[in-house]
Structure formats: structure tokens, C-alpha cells
Design a protein around this motif. Structure first.
Motif, mmCIF file in Angstrom:
data_model
loop_
_atom_site.group_PDB
_atom_site.id
_atom_site.type_symbol
_atom_site.label_atom_id
_atom_site.label_comp_id
_atom_site.label_asym_id
_atom_site.label_seq_id
_atom_site.Cartn_x
_atom_site.Cartn_y
_atom_site.Cartn_z
ATOM 1 N N GLN A 1 0.912 -1.080 -0.044
ATOM 2 C CA GLN A 1 0.010 -0.097 0.121
ATOM 3 C C GLN A 1 0.909 1.266 0.103
ATOM 4 O O GLN A 1 0.521 2.337 -0.490
ATOM 5 N N MET B 1 -7.721 0.231 -4.670
ATOM 6 C CA MET B 1 -8.218 1.031 -3.517
ATOM 7 C C MET B 1 -9.323 1.534 -3.760
ATOM 8 O O MET B 1 -10.727 1.590 -2.969
ATOM 9 N N ARG B 2 -9.710 2.366 -4.842
ATOM 10 C CA ARG B 2 -10.940 2.776 -5.424
ATOM 11 C C ARG B 2 -12.009 1.836 -5.642
ATOM 12 O O ARG B 2 -13.230 2.138 -5.271
ATOM 13 N N GLU C 1 -13.294 0.493 -2.384
ATOM 14 C CA GLU C 1 -13.777 1.565 -1.326
ATOM 15 C C GLU C 1 -15.314 1.160 -0.738
ATOM 16 O O GLU C 1 -16.062 0.827 -1.569
ATOM 17 N N ARG D 1 -18.265 2.580 2.010
ATOM 18 C CA ARG D 1 -18.798 3.556 2.782
ATOM 19 C C ARG D 1 -19.558 2.865 4.056
ATOM 20 O O ARG D 1 -20.747 2.668 4.080
ATOM 21 N N ASP E 1 -23.559 -0.406 6.076
ATOM 22 C CA ASP E 1 -22.727 -0.132 4.808
ATOM 23 C C ASP E 1 -23.599 0.696 3.613
ATOM 24 O O ASP E 1 -24.769 0.364 3.542
ATOM 25 N N SER F 1 -23.091 7.485 -1.279
ATOM 26 C CA SER F 1 -22.719 8.403 -0.307
ATOM 27 C C SER F 1 -24.167 9.252 0.138
ATOM 28 O O SER F 1 -24.329 9.477 1.331
ATOM 29 N N ARG G 1 -16.098 6.578 10.373
ATOM 30 C CA ARG G 1 -16.184 5.758 9.027
ATOM 31 C C ARG G 1 -14.844 4.810 8.892
ATOM 32 O O ARG G 1 -14.011 4.922 9.444
ATOM 33 N N THR H 1 -12.152 2.870 7.386
ATOM 34 C CA THR H 1 -11.264 2.596 6.270
ATOM 35 C C THR H 1 -10.773 1.459 5.788
ATOM 36 O O THR H 1 -10.496 0.674 6.750
ATOM 37 N N ILE H 2 -10.599 1.199 4.513
ATOM 38 C CA ILE H 2 -10.338 -0.062 4.052
ATOM 39 C C ILE H 2 -8.741 -0.043 3.978
ATOM 40 O O ILE H 2 -8.140 0.789 3.519
ATOM 41 N N ASN H 3 -7.901 -1.187 4.111
ATOM 42 C CA ASN H 3 -6.694 -1.236 3.585
ATOM 43 C C ASN H 3 -6.298 -2.507 2.664
ATOM 44 O O ASN H 3 -7.171 -2.956 2.185
#
Length: 327
Positions: free
Chosen positions: A207, A231-232, A235, A237, A276, A280, A302, A304-306
Motif C-alpha cells: 500500500q 483501493m478505489r 472502497e 462507505r 454499509d 454516499s 467511517r 477505512t479499508i486497507n
């Protein structure tokens, strides 16, 4: 971008021990590595990643397909092609453990035909750059794993090869040394214009360092894309909301209709709601449900994803995300 390594339709099969059965370790794998990029080559244990690495390094011969390094076929022009790549394999096998740090660097620099003056200048530069100066007279077998790893990478740098392949460069390192190694790798790619291939289970390395990743599973490539794109793509929410009161039955029914996968835990002090959102703007629907009973909101976080989560999703999903090509 100009490719410096091209892997085309590579196959590798192994025969099981004490059996007539064969295992297809690498099955029609193709990808390129562009000059000057940092590429993550990933895969779970038994996926075919190690076999692919060994074929790139010339340690294994493919059953079929081809690998070219800087335009040279690494089977037909083996020695000439392999001059363009140096490798640091897991276990620091490119070091002499009974020599000191300086002696290792001087030995490998001298092996490449440099003059005594050039050797001393180069060794001094690497000792400073890799923060090994205060350990230069220490025997390698007395160094910490982190120091050994830094020295192994410094020795690989002496070859002045276009490509450096690193197998698990941060494995077993403490947090501080692992961070230092990542900084060194970034510096090598940016200042020395080297191409770096990293094979690792440390997803923070991918990453933070890699521009692109190739993921191999079950002998095949399941993803080849830029890390930023992945990553996008993955992604989410996902929100965790701490509530200062309980949700009514009607609120829970509405949440089930709008967010069927929501999770709710009641507590006498603070209740927790996890939701989830596909879009948005759905946050407004969520707050409409909370507002209808005047439910107090104490905190909103929120998730965050890794990249480790992304890697696991891709591997579990098989070919679902296969060959999302980078532009």
C-alpha cells in the motif's frame, strides 16, 4: 511506459513426490514490469508466486512460454539477461556471514571489476546511505535481522542492475526497521531510477510503496492493476454510529428495508449501529430513520479499508476481479 521485464504465457508443472500425479504450479501467466516502477508480486502460499519469481531470476526453467529482461530472453541469453537483475531472496542468502559488513560490500564490489578507489567510494556511500556505518566492522552473523536485511539490499545495489527483486524484504523486522527499509526502497526507486519487484505478505509495504500489483492465485493471474485503482474499486462507505438511546422496532424495520446488512447492538449506555452505504447520499436516508424518533447520535466513525482486506477479497473472489488492467 517501456517494459523492462516481459513474462509471456509461462507454464510450470511439478511431479508430486512418490506419485505419478502432476501439479500445475504456474498456468499461462503473462505480465510486464515497466521501467522505473515498484511492482508488488503477490499471492497466497502455493499460488505459483515463488515459482514465477524463480523463473524470472533464472533459477527455474519454464515448461513453456518466455521471459525477457531488457529485451533479452533469459533462457537463450541467460547470462547476458540476468546481468540486468539482482535479487534478495528470503534468508539473506547473498551474504557471507563470517565476513564483516564492510568486507561483504568490498568483496562483492571487487567481484564486479571495480578499481580499489571505486570500491572504497562505493562502499562508503552505501554504508552511509543504509545507516550501516557504525556496524561496518561487525560480523554479519552477529547483526540483527534488520541490519542483515539492509546489508543484503545494499549488496544487491552493487550490481548496478536495472531491476532489483526483493522477496519478503520486511519479514521478521521490528516496526522501526521495517519502516526504515521501506524508506530506503522508495529512495532507491526515485533517486537511482531502479525497477523494483517486491514479493511480500506485508500489505503495508504494498500500500505504501507499490504503484501496481500483480496477484497470482491457483497458478493464474487474478488481478493486474494499479494499487490506487484497486483501493478505489473496493472502497466502502461503512459507518459505525454510537447512539445515546435505543432504536424502536419501527426504526429497525425501516433500516432492514433500506440497509439489509446493517448490524445493531443494544446497550444500556451507548448502542452501536453499523451500516454499509452503496452511495454516499444514502447517509441522508439513515439520518431520516434516526431523526424520526429523535435518537441521539453520540459519535460517527467511517471504516477505512486497507490493502490487506483488498488482497483477501481478490483471493477469495477467484477470477471475479481478474485482469483489471492498468492504463
Amino acid at each position: 511506459m517501456e517494459p523492462i521485464i516481459e513474462v509471456k504465457n509461462v507454464m510450470k508443472t511439478y511431479k508430486k513426490r512418490k506419485s505419478k500425479e502432476y501439479i500445475q504450479a504456474v498456468n499461462d501467466v503473462s505480465f510486464t514490469v515497466n521501467r522505473g516502477e515498484i511492482l508488488g508480486l503477490l499471492g497466497p502460499n502455493g499460488a505459483g508466486k515463488t515459482s514465477t519469481i524463480k523463473m524470472i531470476c533464472g533459477l527455474l526453467i519454464p515448461d513453456s512460454g518466455s521471459i525477457t529482461i531488457n529485451g533479452l530472453n533469459n533462457q537463450k541469453k541467460r547470462l547476458e539477461s540476468l546481468r540486468h537483475i539482482s535479487a534478495v531472496l528470503e534468508g539473506n542468502r547473498n551474504l557471507y556471514w563470517r565476513l564483516t559488513v564492510r568486507e561483504n560490500l568490498e568483496y562483492f564490489a571487487g567481484n564486479r571489476g571495480a578499481s580499489r578507489k571505486e570500491v572504497l567510494e562505493r562502499v562508503e556511500d552505501l554504508l552511509v546511505k543504509f545507516h550501516l556505518k557504525d556496524k561496518e566492522t561487525e560480523l554479519v552473523n552477529r547483526l540483527s535481522r534488520g541490519m542483515q536485511q539492509k546489508l543484503a539490499i545494499a549488496v544487491a545495489m552493487l550490481a548496478d542492475s536495472d531491476v532489483i527483486l526483493l522477496d519478503e524484504p520486511t519479514l521478521g523486522l521490528d516496526v522501526e526497521t521495517g519502516y526504515e527499509v521501506r524508506e530506503l526502497l522508495t529512495s532507491i526507486a526515485e533517486q537511482d531510477n531502479r525497477t523494483i519487484i517486491i514479493s511480500t505478505h506485508d500489505m503495508d509495504v504494498v500500500q505504501n510503496l507499490c504503484e501496481r500489483t500483480v496477484i497470482i492465485n491457483n497458478g493464474q493471474i487474478v488481478t493486474d492493476d494499479k494499487v490506487a485503482n484497486l483501493m478505489r474499486l473496493f472502497e466502502v462507505r461503512s459507518y459505525t454510529i454510537s447512539l445515546g438511546g435505543l432504536l424502536s422496532g419501527k426504526q429497525q424495520q425501516l433500516l432492514l428495508q433500506k440497509f439489509p446488512d446493517y448490524h445493531y447492538e443494544e446497550d444500556t449506555i451507548v448502542s452501536t449501529l453499523e451500516v454499509d452505504l452503496a452511495k454516499s447520499e444514502e447517509i441522508y436516508d439513515l439520518f431520516d430513520v434516526l431523526k424520526m424518533e429523535g435518537t441521539p447520535v453520540e459519535a460517527i466513525d467511517r471504516k477505512t479499508i486497507n490493502f490487506e482486506q483488498i488482497f483477501m477479497e481478490i483471493v477469495k473472489g477467484g477470477n471475479k476481479h481478474a485482469m483489471v488492467q492498468s492504463s
